[in-house]
Design a protein around this motif. Structure first.
Motif, short mmCIF file in Angstrom:
data_model
loop_
_atom_site.label_atom_id
_atom_site.label_comp_id
_atom_site.label_asym_id
_atom_site.label_seq_id
_atom_site.Cartn_x
_atom_site.Cartn_y
_atom_site.Cartn_z
N PRO A 196 27.55 14.02 -15.24
CA PRO A 196 27.22 12.88 -14.37
C PRO A 196 25.81 12.93 -13.82
O PRO A 196 25.32 11.95 -13.27
CB PRO A 196 28.26 12.98 -13.26
CG PRO A 196 28.60 14.42 -13.20
CD PRO A 196 28.50 14.93 -14.61
N GLY A 197 25.14 14.06 -13.92
CA GLY A 197 23.78 14.17 -13.39
C GLY A 197 23.77 14.50 -11.91
O GLY A 197 24.80 14.79 -11.31
N GLU A 198 22.59 14.46 -11.36
CA GLU A 198 22.42 14.82 -9.95
C GLU A 198 22.81 13.68 -9.03
O GLU A 198 22.72 12.52 -9.39
CB GLU A 198 20.97 15.19 -9.69
CG GLU A 198 20.52 16.43 -10.46
CD GLU A 198 19.08 16.80 -10.16
OE1 GLU A 198 18.59 16.45 -9.08
OE2 GLU A 198 18.48 17.42 -11.03
N GLY A 199 23.19 14.04 -7.81
CA GLY A 199 23.47 13.03 -6.79
C GLY A 199 24.66 12.17 -7.15
O GLY A 199 25.57 12.60 -7.84
N GLN A 200 24.60 10.94 -6.67
CA GLN A 200 25.72 10.03 -6.88
C GLN A 200 25.36 8.79 -7.68
O GLN A 200 26.13 7.85 -7.75
CB GLN A 200 26.28 9.61 -5.52
CG GLN A 200 26.82 10.78 -4.73
CD GLN A 200 27.35 10.37 -3.37
OE1 GLN A 200 27.33 9.21 -3.01
NE2 GLN A 200 27.81 11.33 -2.61
N SER A 201 24.19 8.78 -8.30
CA SER A 201 23.75 7.56 -9.00
C SER A 201 24.51 7.32 -10.30
O SER A 201 24.83 6.20 -10.63
CB SER A 201 22.26 7.62 -9.29
OG SER A 201 21.98 8.66 -10.21
N MET A 202 24.83 8.37 -11.06
CA MET A 202 25.53 8.26 -12.34
C MET A 202 25.01 7.10 -13.17
O MET A 202 25.76 6.24 -13.62
CB MET A 202 27.03 8.15 -12.14
CG MET A 202 27.63 9.47 -11.75
SD MET A 202 29.42 9.58 -11.67
CE MET A 202 30.01 8.32 -12.71
#
Length: 157
Positions: free
Chosen positions: A80-86
């Motif tokens: 999903p990658g970093e943070g919550q941006s997805m």
């Protein structure tokens, strides 16, 4: 019913492109397999979309490879990658993975990808591709594709 990546791409090119972009955004993803006792095992994995197939390569005698030899069912989650941006949403693929025994096919993959030798190589047959994303900061959208079925889209507030 199952389908390889090329068959999926043919019937749902936009979703396939989005899935490939999500998996291409990061190197490592999460693979779920089934242990001897039937409980789930999750491990990191690199994947390749190559020549109309989704390939799973693994180190020799890794537990995930041994799991797939015993029971080919798997689920694969894009990083999903970093943070919550997805960015691009959350993408999951389920199916069955079959070990490539043909030396020529394995060598062709090895020439293209250059994995550390020796390695296990599995070709996949898909049973489901799911993308979940947020639209307009308001709707949760879930796209579900299964072989032989039209793409279903569910939108929730």
């Amino acid at each position: 019913m199952t389908a390889n990546w090329a068959a999926f791409t043919e019937v749902e090119p936009d979703l396939a492109r989005t899935a490939e972009e999500r998996f291409g955004a990061f190197t490592h993803h999460v693979l779920a397999t089934l242990r001897k006792d039937g409980s789930p095992r999750t491990t990191g994995l690199e994947v390749r979309f190559l020549n109309g197939e989704l390939w799973l390569g693994m180190m020799p005698d890794s537990l995930k490879a041994l799991d797939l030899r015993r029971d080919p069912r798997f689920a694969l989650q894009a990083n999903p990658g970093e943070g919550q941006s997805m960015g691009g949403g959350d993408v999951r693929i389920a199916g069955r993975a079959f070990e490539v025994e043909d030396p020529k096919q394995k060598a062709a993959y090895g020439e293209e990808v250059e994995p550390p030798e020796p390695f296990h190589l599995f070709r996949t047959e898909l049973t489901e591709v799911v993308r979940t994303y947020v639209e307009d900061d308001k709707y949760l959208v879930v796209q579900i594709w299964q072989p032989g079925m039209p793409l279903r889209t569910i939108k929730r507030t």
